[in-house]
Design an enzyme around this catalytic site. Sequence first.
Site, mmCIF file in Angstrom:
data_model
loop_
_atom_site.group_PDB
_atom_site.id
_atom_site.type_symbol
_atom_site.label_atom_id
_atom_site.label_comp_id
_atom_site.label_asym_id
_atom_site.label_seq_id
_atom_site.Cartn_x
_atom_site.Cartn_y
_atom_site.Cartn_z
ATOM 1 C CG ASP A 93 -2.000 0.946 1.267
ATOM 2 O OD1 ASP A 93 -2.409 1.376 0.177
ATOM 3 O OD2 ASP A 93 -2.497 1.279 2.367
ATOM 4 C CG HIS A 94 -0.376 4.810 0.136
ATOM 5 N ND1 HIS A 94 -0.823 5.731 -0.781
ATOM 6 C CD2 HIS A 94 -1.453 4.451 0.874
ATOM 7 C CE1 HIS A 94 -2.120 5.923 -0.610
ATOM 8 N NE2 HIS A 94 -2.531 5.147 0.379
ATOM 9 C CB SER A 235 -12.668 4.337 6.781
ATOM 10 O OG SER A 235 -11.796 3.230 6.879
ATOM 11 C CB ILE A 276 -11.635 -0.454 4.516
ATOM 12 C CG1 ILE A 276 -12.680 0.034 3.500
ATOM 13 C CG2 ILE A 276 -12.148 -0.305 5.953
ATOM 14 C CD1 ILE A 276 -13.887 -0.856 3.358
#
Length: 330
Positions: A93-94, A235, A276
Amino acid sequence: MTSYKDLGLVNTKDMFAKAVKGGYAIPAYNFNNMEQMQAIIQACVETKSPVILQVSSGARKYANKNLLRNMARGAVEYAHELGCDIPIVLHLDHGDSFELCVDCIESGFSSVMIDGSHLSYDENVALTKKVCDYAHKHDVTVEGELGVLAGVEDDVSAEESHYTKPEEVQDFVKKTGVDSLAISIGTSHGRQKFKPEQCTKNADGVLIPPPLAFDILAEIEKKLPGFPIVLHGSSSVPVEYVKEIEKFGGKLSDSVGIPEEQLRKAAKSAVCKINIDSDGRLAMTAAIRKVLFEKPDEFDPRKYLGPARDELKKLYMHKNVNVLGSANRV
Ligand code: G3H
Ligand code: 13P
Ligand code: ZN
């Protein structure tokens, strides 16, 4: 070099193709510890949902990269033991550098995100292409990002969001070869997705955020028919968790997330991956605070991490069934 194939993981290719066609989104849940991993796998097995296990660079530093990789291998075996071989992706992620993406690919990740959204357009294209060229040699899929989300993106932070420009997406995908594209249409990371002055209030004083830019999403879909689109910062920041945390001593003022019906609408479009993390943090924190408040003499971590895991599982099952539509897709 450990290939993800040896760990029993899959890349996102087939998963996304099916999700785009079927009008649902794959859950991408962040994890950095055992209870989160158990909750994700239990929920996704019980709802028969494919899943993306996401690891940020902060999570890798926190938990140790070898432990996390072996937890993903364990997740495959755990799902099998629970009775359903759901497809599992291990995703960075990222990712913020070529070197980090290479390290992940070489240690068993089946998918990586290279986040060049804070760079100039040309620099973003060059970095994303470099990662794609390397990843594709190993049959690893790559997520790129165009447009900037407000809030903290791991080590990258932005004050203001900048929506994705639909006129750039075709060129970006063509020049880089990315397999999916994260876009900015009004979501942001964390529990305070909007400033209170951007929101209205309902009769109970709950903040109601402005709607996502569905017009921009529609334009992007028109430019890239059938191409997998990703939503970060998704979220919903359930008010029940915020209230529970505050009831047991926490302080989370001005919390506001993305309403579930907007995510449901997005999941039916080309959006096929929904990220999320914050909701899981809230669910765990609410459950842990409750136990520690009500039983001040409790000091066995299993007695508060266990309820936290149960609450997480409930949350993820709800997301899969009622928000993303990913249940019964295996
Ligand atoms: O987008 C950020 C994710 O929620 C990961 O957060 O960098 O604190 O692990 P983290
Ligand atoms: P939230 O903070 O809304 O959970 O977003 C998580 C995310 O986008 C991870 O990349
Ligand atoms: Zn994100």
